[in-house]
Scaffold this motif. Structure first.
Motif, PDB file in Angstrom:
ATOM      1  N   GLN A   1      11.104   1.052   8.851  1.00 39.53           N
ATOM      2  CA  GLN A   1       9.943   1.854   8.471  1.00 39.53           C
ATOM      3  C   GLN A   1       8.670   1.019   8.403  1.00 39.53           C
ATOM      4  OE1 GLN A   1      11.258   3.664   4.817  1.00 39.53           O
ATOM      5  NE2 GLN A   1      12.202   5.419   5.850  1.00 39.53           N
TER       6      GLN A   1
ATOM      7  N   ALA B   1      10.375  11.878   1.996  1.00 34.64           N
ATOM      8  CA  ALA B   1       9.913  10.717   1.231  1.00 34.64           C
ATOM      9  C   ALA B   1       8.747  10.032   1.928  1.00 34.64           C
ATOM     10  CB  ALA B   1      11.071   9.731   1.032  1.00 34.64           C
ATOM     11  N   LEU B   2       8.791   9.962   3.259  1.00 36.05           N
ATOM     12  CA  LEU B   2       7.690   9.346   4.007  1.00 36.05           C
ATOM     13  C   LEU B   2       6.429  10.191   3.916  1.00 36.05           C
ATOM     14  CD1 LEU B   2       9.666   8.120   7.143  1.00 36.05           C
ATOM     15  CD2 LEU B   2       8.557   6.672   5.435  1.00 36.05           C
ATOM     16  N   HIS B   3       6.575  11.503   3.988  1.00 39.55           N
ATOM     17  CA  HIS B   3       5.412  12.374   3.829  1.00 39.55           C
ATOM     18  C   HIS B   3       4.738  12.143   2.481  1.00 39.55           C
ATOM     19  CE1 HIS B   3       6.886  15.552   6.974  1.00 39.55           C
ATOM     20  NE2 HIS B   3       6.415  14.462   7.521  1.00 39.55           N
ATOM     21  N   ALA B   4       5.558  11.945   1.433  1.00 38.56           N
ATOM     22  CA  ALA B   4       5.005  11.721   0.098  1.00 38.56           C
ATOM     23  C   ALA B   4       4.193  10.426   0.039  1.00 38.56           C
ATOM     24  CB  ALA B   4       6.130  11.686  -0.944  1.00 38.56           C
ATOM     25  N   ARG B   5       4.463   9.504   0.965  1.00 36.15           N
ATOM     26  CA  ARG B   5       3.727   8.234   1.010  1.00 36.15           C
ATOM     27  C   ARG B   5       2.609   8.266   2.052  1.00 36.15           C
ATOM     28  NH1 ARG B   5       6.578   4.801  -2.122  1.00 36.15           N
ATOM     29  NH2 ARG B   5       8.791   5.260  -2.454  1.00 36.15           N
ATOM     30  N   GLY B   6       2.378   9.432   2.614  1.00 35.27           N
ATOM     31  CA  GLY B   6       1.299   9.554   3.582  1.00 35.27           C
ATOM     32  C   GLY B   6       1.636   9.069   4.973  1.00 35.27           C
ATOM     33  N   VAL B   7       2.922   8.966   5.283  1.00 38.90           N
ATOM     34  CA  VAL B   7       3.361   8.505   6.599  1.00 38.90           C
ATOM     35  C   VAL B   7       3.611   9.721   7.490  1.00 38.90           C
ATOM     36  CG1 VAL B   7       5.135   7.225   7.875  1.00 38.90           C
ATOM     37  CG2 VAL B   7       4.393   6.434   5.613  1.00 38.90           C
TER      38      VAL B   7
ATOM     39  N   GLN C   1       0.812  -1.216   0.000  1.00 41.38           N
ATOM     40  CA  GLN C   1       0.000   0.000   0.000  1.00 41.38           C
ATOM     41  C   GLN C   1       0.847   1.269   0.000  1.00 41.38           C
ATOM     42  OE1 GLN C   1      -2.521  -0.506   3.441  1.00 41.38           O
ATOM     43  NE2 GLN C   1      -3.469  -2.360   2.625  1.00 41.38           N
ATOM     44  N   ARG C   2       1.933   1.280   0.778  1.00 45.14           N
ATOM     45  CA  ARG C   2       2.723   2.508   0.917  1.00 45.14           C
ATOM     46  C   ARG C   2       3.865   2.614  -0.089  1.00 45.14           C
ATOM     47  NH1 ARG C   2       0.062   6.165   4.298  1.00 45.14           N
ATOM     48  NH2 ARG C   2      -0.752   5.060   6.124  1.00 45.14           N
ATOM     49  N   TRP C   3       4.481   1.473  -0.426  1.00 48.54           N
ATOM     50  CA  TRP C   3       5.664   1.523  -1.298  1.00 48.54           C
ATOM     51  C   TRP C   3       5.413   0.932  -2.687  1.00 48.54           C
ATOM     52  CZ3 TRP C   3       6.226   1.513   3.955  1.00 48.54           C
ATOM     53  CH2 TRP C   3       7.108   2.463   4.487  1.00 48.54           C
ATOM     54  N   GLY C   4       4.335   0.204  -2.840  1.00 51.02           N
ATOM     55  CA  GLY C   4       3.997  -0.327  -4.155  1.00 51.02           C
ATOM     56  C   GLY C   4       4.788  -1.546  -4.565  1.00 51.02           C
TER      57      GLY C   4
END
Length: 650
Positions: A53, A79-85, A14-17
């Protein structure tokens, strides 16, 4: 070994594809999710960050991630913000108020990960707030920094274990610790486990072997032409690592003159300039970056086809990590170390200039006291700013040694060090807020408005030890330009209402009054010098080896490999004589006899050039008359075929 739980795979998708974990990731993540300590040694580009992570998004609470560089932390948080973390950073650039708010938010579940430097773990603020945090795990990135035998040794890492006792999970259990690194020898791995006090850790070591990488050492009289030959023969993006900032700019100019798009990258460039150079290279607008070791950590570019080192790196670990940025996409890539006959001198000098003697540390301590205007036995009433260049001049030591001495004294408790930032001004108010307000009421309107705006803007710490304040924040609050803000502060400083410092250098926060003798650990200084010398010795042995490059590197990291990879410069015979003639036979037999007597390679054929001696040894290895018994120690042995040839001649 434990498998990663299904929830981890769901997070990965879901987060990294990604549909599956890479080798080593599943075992490490499974152990962390079970609450176990983990040491994961995964290759550069092998997804080390996912080891902490992913569990951070599976386990309840907030994960604390110790990282050595603020720039690296910022890249990961972005990078985490871009994945909604939900992620954040805790660092010395935050005001006390902002740090308090960050830890309050963490306590009430706002963040899933918080990145911080090892020094933050030792602050009073963290230690007072840590017991109230539900810590899902403590992650140690670049864990080799904890070991004196690993490259980039950082003493603050050794104090991490003392903070572990403060950390518990949401359910009150001990928080698991996961240490990750790309380069750790067996010795370093043992040291990491001991220093972090890992309890029955899951040890996951994967993939030092990168079969798609072709390793070469090119001994060159004309280095510039050799480097050009590499990039003309290997199409695609590339990296050059050089030993100095000046050298990076020279290499960029040489490649540009040859028609290649190239740029320099080093710490002397402005942050925005560095960001733009990096962006253009990642986007493919620039083909080659010539950089110092400041470039590369955290950079995600999979299609680098060639990494060329034009100076000997300080350690094999550093070389493997930097060269390993090639070929992360799994396609063939080339790692070349290009060296000239005098290249060993520069890293030896740099190693010497990073490890001061006790006398030099004492000289720096005295110079720092003099620059601060401190008499013996007196203590400053706030931080003192020091320009390392001026300090080095006063102490009569090179600037790199002055900086190293400042750090050593910080480790010994003489002071703590805070980097000065050009976009900030440090302000310390010598009056109470009511007294300053009363003073403002007696001034003309422009000055009164300026002081009132300061009172609304300055944090409480400014009325104590002082606080760093962003100039942009002051210009916005006062509605004045930056020069006028600084002029106003200077006016108040002349009247001893405030103290301000701004500019290059570092702030020293003295822990005690100035003493006659500095707190010096002579044994630690000596160990540092030995460590640097030993690291470089290993690099020199690699560069001078006549054995398979891949075997040498894997042996260094504790892994076995065939004696011939068939792809490196040695295995391809690039240093071997074009032909061995009858005139060479006497020298070949002399070498075999020297090996039988256990003589070191340096003593073989003393009247012959090292290049010819090595070429003949390479031929004997390729023909099966010699065997490289211990690659790292450069120890050779006769094979039955070699012994038979020797006996036949004798």
């Amino acid at each position: 070994m434990p498998d990663a739980p299904a929830a981890s795979l769901d997070v990965l998708r879901q987060r990294w594809g990604y549909s599956a974990f890479r080798p080593g990731q599943a075992e490490a993540i499974g152990a962390v999710c079970e609450g176990r300590d983990v040491l994961a040694v995964l290759p550069t580009g092998g997804g080390k960050s996912l080891v902490y992570q992913v569990p951070a998004l599976v386990r309840p609470g907030v994960a604390l991630v110790v990282s050595p560089l603020i720039a690296l932390m910022r890249d990961q948080v972005d990078a985490l913000h871009a994945r909604g973390v939900r992620a954040a950073m805790a660092h010395g650039g935050l005001s006390r108020r902002d740090q308090e708010q960050l830890w309050t938010d963490a306590e009430f579940g706002r963040y899933q990960l918080i990145y911080l430097t090892p020094e933050r773990l030792q602050t009073d603020l963290f230690q007072s707030r840590a017991p109230r945090l539900p810590v899902s795990l403590l992650a140690i990135d670049e864990a080799h920094c904890i070991s004196e035998w690993g490259h980039d040794f950082r003493p603050a890492y050794r104090r991490i274990a003392s903070a572990r006792g403060l950390l518990t999970t949401a359910s009150g259990e001990r928080s698991p610790v996961v240490a990750v690194t790309a380069t750790a020898t067996p010795e370093v791995r043992r040291d990491i486990v001991a220093q972090l006090e890992l309890q029955d850790p899951e040890l996951v070591v994967r993939g030092f072997d990168r079969p798609n990488l072709v390793w070469s050492v090119l001994h060159a009289e004309n280095k510039a032409q050799t480097v050009l030959d590499v990039f003309e023969g290997v199409p695609g993006p590339g990296l050059i690592y050089a030993g100095t900032r000046k050298a990076t700019e020279q290499w960029a100019r040489r490649l540009a003159a040859a028609g290649m798009s190239a740029e320099a990258y080093h710490a002397g460039l402005a942050p925005e300039a560095r960001t733009n150079v990096q962006r253009r290279w990642i986007a493919g607008e620039t083909r080659v970056i010539a950089a110092t070791s400041a470039f590369g950590m955290g950079i995600d570019k999979a299609d680098v086809r060639a990494v060329v080192h034009t100076a000997l790196p300080p350690t094999v670990e550093a070389y493997y990590q930097e060269a390993g940025r090639a070929g992360r996409d799994g396609e063939r890539a080339y790692c070349a170390l290009v060296i000239g006959p005098r290249d060993e001198a520069l890293p030896r000098a740099m190693a010497a200039n990073s490890h001061p003697s006790p006398a030099q540390v004492q000289a720096v301590y005295e110079a720092a006291g003099s620059l601060a205007g401190l008499a013996i036995g007196s203590e400053p009433d706030g931080p003192t700013r020091v320009d390392p260049s001026r300090l080095a001049t006063l102490a009569s030591v090179p600037e790199p040694l002055a900086r190293a001495a400042l750090q050593h004294l910080a480790e010994q408790g003489a002071w703590s060090i805070r980097d000065a930032r050009p976009d900030r001004v440090r302000v310390r108010v010598h009056q109470t807020a009511p007294a300053l307000l009363a003073y403002a009421e007696m001034q003309k309107p422009p000055l009164a408005r300026f002081i009132t705006a300061l009172l609304r803007t300055l944090p409480p710490e400014a009325f104590g030890d002082g606080a760093d304040v962003r100039l942009e924040k002051l210009t916005r609050a006062t509605e004045l330009s930056e020069p006028r803000v600084l002029a106003g502060l200077d006016f108040l400083q002349q009247r001893e209402i405030v103290s301000t410092t701004r500019g290059a250098g570092v702030d020293l926060v003295w822990a005690a009054s100035r003493a006659t003798s500095a707190p010096i650990d002579a044994a630690a200084l000596a160990r540092g010098q030995r460590r640097a010398s030993r690291g470089l010795d290993h690099v020199v042995r690699y560069a001078q080896s006549v054995g398979c490059r891949r075997q040498h590197l894997l042996a260094y990291f504790g892994e076995s490999a065939p004696s011939r990879c068939g792809r490196c410069d040695v295995c391809l015979g690039r240093h071997r004589p074009a032909a061995v003639t009858p005139e060479d036979e006497s020298d070949l037999i002399t070498i075999l006899g020297a090996v039988e007597r256990d003589e070191p390679r340096a003593s073989w054929l003393p009247d012959t050039s090292p290049r010819r001696r090595n070429a003949l040894a390479d031929w004997l290895l390729a023909e099966g008359l010699l065997d490289l018994a211990e690659p790292l120690a450069d120890v050779y042995a006769l094979t039955p075929k070699g012994l038979k040839a020797l006996r036949r001649r004798s």
